[in-house]
Scaffold this motif. Structure first.
Motif, PDB file in Angstrom:
ATOM      1  N   SER A 165      13.354  -8.401 -11.032  1.00 17.70           N
ATOM      2  CA  SER A 165      12.103  -8.139 -11.733  1.00 17.70           C
ATOM      3  C   SER A 165      11.057  -7.628 -10.751  1.00 17.70           C
ATOM      4  CB  SER A 165      11.591  -9.415 -12.424  1.00 17.70           C
ATOM      5  OG  SER A 165      11.385 -10.449 -11.465  1.00 17.70           O
ATOM      6  N   PRO A 166       9.999  -6.959 -11.248  1.00 19.06           N
ATOM      7  CA  PRO A 166       8.967  -6.432 -10.345  1.00 19.06           C
ATOM      8  C   PRO A 166       7.990  -7.520  -9.911  1.00 19.06           C
ATOM      9  CG  PRO A 166       8.452  -5.856 -12.601  1.00 19.06           C
ATOM     10  CD  PRO A 166       9.788  -6.528 -12.648  1.00 19.06           C
ATOM     11  N   HIS A 167       7.443  -7.369  -8.694  1.00 13.80           N
ATOM     12  CA  HIS A 167       6.349  -8.222  -8.247  1.00 13.80           C
ATOM     13  C   HIS A 167       5.107  -7.937  -9.095  1.00 13.80           C
ATOM     14  CE1 HIS A 167       8.046 -10.075  -4.683  1.00 13.80           C
ATOM     15  NE2 HIS A 167       8.480  -8.912  -4.253  1.00 13.80           N
ATOM     16  N   THR A 168       4.270  -8.941  -9.237  1.00 17.76           N
ATOM     17  CA  THR A 168       2.949  -8.729  -9.825  1.00 17.76           C
ATOM     18  C   THR A 168       2.005  -8.292  -8.714  1.00 17.76           C
ATOM     19  OG1 THR A 168       3.316 -10.405 -11.529  1.00 17.76           O
ATOM     20  CG2 THR A 168       1.034  -9.792 -11.051  1.00 17.76           C
ATOM     21  N   ILE A 169       1.393  -7.139  -8.856  1.00 17.92           N
ATOM     22  CA  ILE A 169       0.516  -6.631  -7.801  1.00 17.92           C
ATOM     23  C   ILE A 169      -0.924  -6.563  -8.295  1.00 17.92           C
ATOM     24  CG2 ILE A 169       2.357  -5.298  -6.706  1.00 17.92           C
ATOM     25  CD1 ILE A 169       1.121  -2.788  -7.936  1.00 17.92           C
ATOM     26  N   VAL A 170      -1.868  -6.660  -7.351  1.00 20.50           N
ATOM     27  CA  VAL A 170      -3.296  -6.504  -7.635  1.00 20.50           C
ATOM     28  C   VAL A 170      -3.721  -5.151  -7.076  1.00 20.50           C
ATOM     29  CG1 VAL A 170      -5.602  -7.424  -7.283  1.00 20.50           C
ATOM     30  CG2 VAL A 170      -3.644  -8.988  -7.483  1.00 20.50           C
ATOM     31  N   PRO A 171      -4.023  -4.165  -7.916  1.00 23.28           N
ATOM     32  CA  PRO A 171      -4.390  -2.844  -7.403  1.00 23.28           C
ATOM     33  C   PRO A 171      -5.659  -2.917  -6.553  1.00 23.28           C
ATOM     34  CG  PRO A 171      -3.886  -2.766  -9.747  1.00 23.28           C
ATOM     35  CD  PRO A 171      -3.985  -4.200  -9.386  1.00 23.28           C
ATOM     36  N   VAL A 172      -5.698  -2.163  -5.477  1.00 20.81           N
ATOM     37  CA  VAL A 172      -6.908  -2.080  -4.668  1.00 20.81           C
ATOM     38  C   VAL A 172      -7.911  -1.183  -5.386  1.00 20.81           C
ATOM     39  CG1 VAL A 172      -6.039  -0.142  -3.300  1.00 20.81           C
ATOM     40  CG2 VAL A 172      -7.817  -1.629  -2.365  1.00 20.81           C
ATOM     41  N   ASP A 173      -9.209  -1.578  -5.395  1.00 18.40           N
ATOM     42  CA  ASP A 173     -10.208  -0.843  -6.171  1.00 18.40           C
ATOM     43  C   ASP A 173     -11.485  -0.692  -5.346  1.00 18.40           C
ATOM     44  OD1 ASP A 173     -11.714   0.370  -8.075  1.00 18.40           O
ATOM     45  OD2 ASP A 173     -11.924  -1.403  -9.368  1.00 18.40           O
ATOM     46  N   LEU A 174     -11.789   0.537  -4.946  1.00 14.93           N
ATOM     47  CA  LEU A 174     -13.005   0.817  -4.186  1.00 14.93           C
ATOM     48  C   LEU A 174     -14.193   1.109  -5.105  1.00 14.93           C
ATOM     49  CD1 LEU A 174     -11.589   3.080  -1.320  1.00 14.93           C
ATOM     50  CD2 LEU A 174     -12.246   0.665  -1.201  1.00 14.93           C
ATOM     51  N   GLY A 175     -13.961   1.132  -6.388  1.00 13.82           N
ATOM     52  CA  GLY A 175     -15.026   1.415  -7.327  1.00 13.82           C
ATOM     53  C   GLY A 175     -15.165   2.906  -7.591  1.00 13.82           C
ATOM     54  N   ALA A 176     -16.161   3.224  -8.436  1.00 13.72           N
ATOM     55  CA  ALA A 176     -16.409   4.624  -8.793  1.00 13.72           C
ATOM     56  C   ALA A 176     -17.134   5.330  -7.651  1.00 13.72           C
ATOM     57  CB  ALA A 176     -17.238   4.680 -10.066  1.00 13.72           C
ATOM     58  N   GLY A 214     -19.183  11.096   2.583  1.00 10.97           N
ATOM     59  CA  GLY A 214     -17.805  11.441   2.904  1.00 10.97           C
ATOM     60  C   GLY A 214     -16.826  10.829   1.923  1.00 10.97           C
ATOM     61  N   SER A 215     -15.553  11.063   2.179  1.00  5.05           N
ATOM     62  CA  SER A 215     -14.466  10.506   1.364  1.00  5.05           C
ATOM     63  C   SER A 215     -13.831   9.358   2.143  1.00  5.05           C
ATOM     64  CB  SER A 215     -13.424  11.579   1.047  1.00  5.05           C
ATOM     65  OG  SER A 215     -12.373  11.043   0.275  1.00  5.05           O
ATOM     66  N   TYR A 216     -13.719   8.207   1.500  1.00 11.59           N
ATOM     67  CA  TYR A 216     -13.199   7.009   2.154  1.00 11.59           C
ATOM     68  C   TYR A 216     -11.981   6.513   1.365  1.00 11.59           C
ATOM     69  CZ  TYR A 216     -17.711   7.174   4.484  1.00 11.59           C
ATOM     70  OH  TYR A 216     -18.805   7.578   5.219  1.00 11.59           O
ATOM     71  N   HIS A 217     -10.950   6.178   2.084  1.00 12.59           N
ATOM     72  CA  HIS A 217      -9.751   5.676   1.404  1.00 12.59           C
ATOM     73  C   HIS A 217      -9.142   4.532   2.200  1.00 12.59           C
ATOM     74  CE1 HIS A 217      -7.089   7.804   4.269  1.00 12.59           C
ATOM     75  NE2 HIS A 217      -7.954   8.788   4.180  1.00 12.59           N
ATOM     76  N   VAL A 218      -8.391   3.681   1.475  1.00 12.47           N
ATOM     77  CA  VAL A 218      -7.774   2.505   2.086  1.00 12.47           C
ATOM     78  C   VAL A 218      -6.383   2.314   1.506  1.00 12.47           C
ATOM     79  CG1 VAL A 218      -8.667   0.866   0.372  1.00 12.47           C
ATOM     80  CG2 VAL A 218      -8.087   0.057   2.667  1.00 12.47           C
ATOM     81  N   GLN A 219      -5.494   1.828   2.354  1.00 11.21           N
ATOM     82  CA  GLN A 219      -4.147   1.426   1.936  1.00 11.21           C
ATOM     83  C   GLN A 219      -4.026  -0.076   2.177  1.00 11.21           C
ATOM     84  OE1 GLN A 219      -0.431   3.608   3.148  1.00 11.21           O
ATOM     85  NE2 GLN A 219      -0.041   1.739   4.301  1.00 11.21           N
ATOM     86  N   ARG A 220      -3.690  -0.809   1.128  1.00 13.66           N
ATOM     87  CA  ARG A 220      -3.557  -2.261   1.255  1.00 13.66           C
ATOM     88  C   ARG A 220      -2.107  -2.679   0.965  1.00 13.66           C
ATOM     89  NH1 ARG A 220      -7.314  -5.843  -2.447  1.00 13.66           N
ATOM     90  NH2 ARG A 220      -5.735  -5.321  -4.025  1.00 13.66           N
ATOM     91  N   THR A 221      -1.545  -3.456   1.879  1.00 11.06           N
ATOM     92  CA  THR A 221      -0.173  -3.948   1.737  1.00 11.06           C
ATOM     93  C   THR A 221      -0.223  -5.452   1.521  1.00 11.06           C
ATOM     94  OG1 THR A 221       0.608  -2.229   3.255  1.00 11.06           O
ATOM     95  CG2 THR A 221       2.106  -4.064   2.803  1.00 11.06           C
ATOM     96  N   ASP A 222       0.288  -5.921   0.372  1.00 12.01           N
ATOM     97  CA  ASP A 222       0.197  -7.361   0.091  1.00 12.01           C
ATOM     98  C   ASP A 222       1.308  -8.130   0.784  1.00 12.01           C
ATOM     99  OD1 ASP A 222       2.524  -7.115  -1.425  1.00 12.01           O
ATOM    100  OD2 ASP A 222       1.495  -7.148  -3.349  1.00 12.01           O
ATOM    101  N   LYS A 223       1.333  -9.434   0.587  1.00 16.08           N
ATOM    102  CA  LYS A 223       2.269 -10.316   1.284  1.00 16.08           C
ATOM    103  C   LYS A 223       3.728 -10.033   0.937  1.00 16.08           C
ATOM    104  CE  LYS A 223       1.817 -13.970  -2.188  1.00 16.08           C
ATOM    105  NZ  LYS A 223       1.412 -15.387  -2.426  1.00 16.08           N
ATOM    106  N   ASN A 224       3.970  -9.335  -0.180  1.00 12.08           N
ATOM    107  CA  ASN A 224       5.335  -8.984  -0.571  1.00 12.08           C
ATOM    108  C   ASN A 224       5.750  -7.599  -0.081  1.00 12.08           C
ATOM    109  OD1 ASN A 224       5.769 -11.411  -2.131  1.00 12.08           O
ATOM    110  ND2 ASN A 224       4.390 -10.532  -3.659  1.00 12.08           N
ATOM    111  N   GLY A 225       4.834  -6.937   0.649  1.00  8.19           N
ATOM    112  CA  GLY A 225       5.133  -5.591   1.145  1.00  8.19           C
ATOM    113  C   GLY A 225       4.816  -4.489   0.158  1.00  8.19           C
ATOM    114  N   VAL A 227       2.475  -1.799  -1.666  1.00 10.35           N
ATOM    115  CA  VAL A 227       1.351  -0.993  -1.195  1.00 10.35           C
ATOM    116  C   VAL A 227       0.589  -0.411  -2.376  1.00 10.35           C
ATOM    117  CG1 VAL A 227       0.685   1.036   0.140  1.00 10.35           C
ATOM    118  CG2 VAL A 227       2.556  -0.430   0.942  1.00 10.35           C
ATOM    119  N   THR A 228      -0.763  -0.522  -2.317  1.00 13.38           N
ATOM    120  CA  THR A 228      -1.637   0.176  -3.265  1.00 13.38           C
ATOM    121  C   THR A 228      -2.697   0.925  -2.472  1.00 13.38           C
ATOM    122  OG1 THR A 228      -3.012  -1.801  -3.513  1.00 13.38           O
ATOM    123  CG2 THR A 228      -1.262  -1.464  -5.143  1.00 13.38           C
ATOM    124  N   ARG A 229      -3.223   2.015  -3.049  1.00 11.49           N
ATOM    125  CA  ARG A 229      -4.191   2.869  -2.356  1.00 11.49           C
ATOM    126  C   ARG A 229      -5.324   3.234  -3.316  1.00 11.49           C
ATOM    127  NH1 ARG A 229       0.962   4.560  -1.159  1.00 11.49           N
ATOM    128  NH2 ARG A 229       1.556   4.592   1.052  1.00 11.49           N
TER     129      ARG A 229
END
Length: 277
Positions: A165-176, A214-225, A227-229
């Motif tokens: 089954s898939p992991h439950t992930i929390v998407p990373v959100d920088l806002g509008a 400018g344009s700002y971006h982030v990559q977040r990797t959770d404890k299960n590996g 990745v959300t961006r």
């Protein structure tokens, strides 16, 4: 005498069996799994008595014989027959194998955004059959479900089942995307317990302070590996409407002096406006 005289002697060889009781039997199988049975059918001729042996231990005097094998190994099945005056024997070997060991492990999870898990049926199999009819040793899974595999060795088989089954992930959100006033800052915070971070400038903190457009971006990797961006675009503006075309003020003060980047205008009515130089 004729020197070319040839003579020959004719004779015959008669082989007499030492015993008229001739042993013979057929087995239902010679390779089985633990827990299976083998049946032995006696087809001997000229015999009045018979004796069955397993690994030289007497087990039966019946005409035919059957046995269940609960321990793996090689077994010598011997039949001795007699006609009252002589006896003879025949031996056949039976291979008893344990079921092949098989363990797909505990139920598994994968990252839903392009992740997968690999199931391994193990080495040294005669054949393999997965639930999707694949016969490969490994199976790549990227969809949820229950999967099973059956492996075969020496005519024995084992089956195991696993749920994926898939992991439950929390998407990373920088806002509008946002517009800031000159001089303002914005802190982008993407904290998640157990996660790691990578910003556009290769920094690795859970937050980033914006001080320029400018344009700002982030990559977040959770404890299960997993990745959300996310990306956010920031622009800056003076955020002031400016002085009206007709200013009815008795006095306007401009400061500081000297000024750098920003000047402040203050009217006699106490209205204060900031302007970027």
């Amino acid at each position: 005498l004729n020197a070319n005289f040839n003579s020959s002697v004719n004779t015959s060889l008669v082989v007499v069996s030492c015993c008229s009781a001739v042993p013979s039997f057929a087995s239902s199988s010679d390779t089985i799994c633990v827990g299976d049975s083998v049946y032995f059918t006696n087809s001997s001729i000229g015999a009045t008595t018979r004796q069955w042996y397993v690994n030289n231990s007497s087990v039966s005097t019946t005409v035919n014989y059957g046995r269940r094998y609960n321990t793996p190994g090689n077994y010598a099945m011997k039949l001795v027959v007699s006609n009252g005056t002589c006896s003879d024997s025949i031996t056949k070997n039976i291979l008893v194998s344990a079921p092949p060991s098989l363990n797909l492990g505990t139920d598994k999870k994968y990252c839903p955004n392009g992740g997968s898990v690999t199931l391994d049926a193990g080495a040294g199999r005669d054949s393999i059959r997965w639930s999707n009819n694949s016969s490969a040793r490994t199976l790549l899974i990227d969809t949820p479900g229950t999967f099973y595999v059956t492996v075969y060795k020496n005519k024995c088989s084992s089956t195991d089942t696993i749920s994926v089954s898939p992991h439950t992930i929390v998407p990373v959100d920088l806002g509008a995307d946002a517009e800031l006033c000159y001089g303002d800052t914005l802190v982008l915070n993407v904290l998640l317990t157990g996660a790691s971070y990578l910003w556009q400038d290769a920094t690795t903190l859970s937050s980033f302070k914006v001080v320029a457009a400018g344009s700002y971006h982030v990559q977040r990797t959770d404890k299960n590996g997993c990745v959300t961006r996310d990306t956010i675009n920031i622009t800056y503006d003076t955020c002031f409407a400016g002085l009206p075309e007709t200013v009815q003020e008795s006095m306007i003060s401009i400061f500081p002096n000297p000024a750098k980047e920003v000047i402040r205008l203050k009217s006699s009515s106490s209205q204060t406006l900031d302007y970027t130089i």
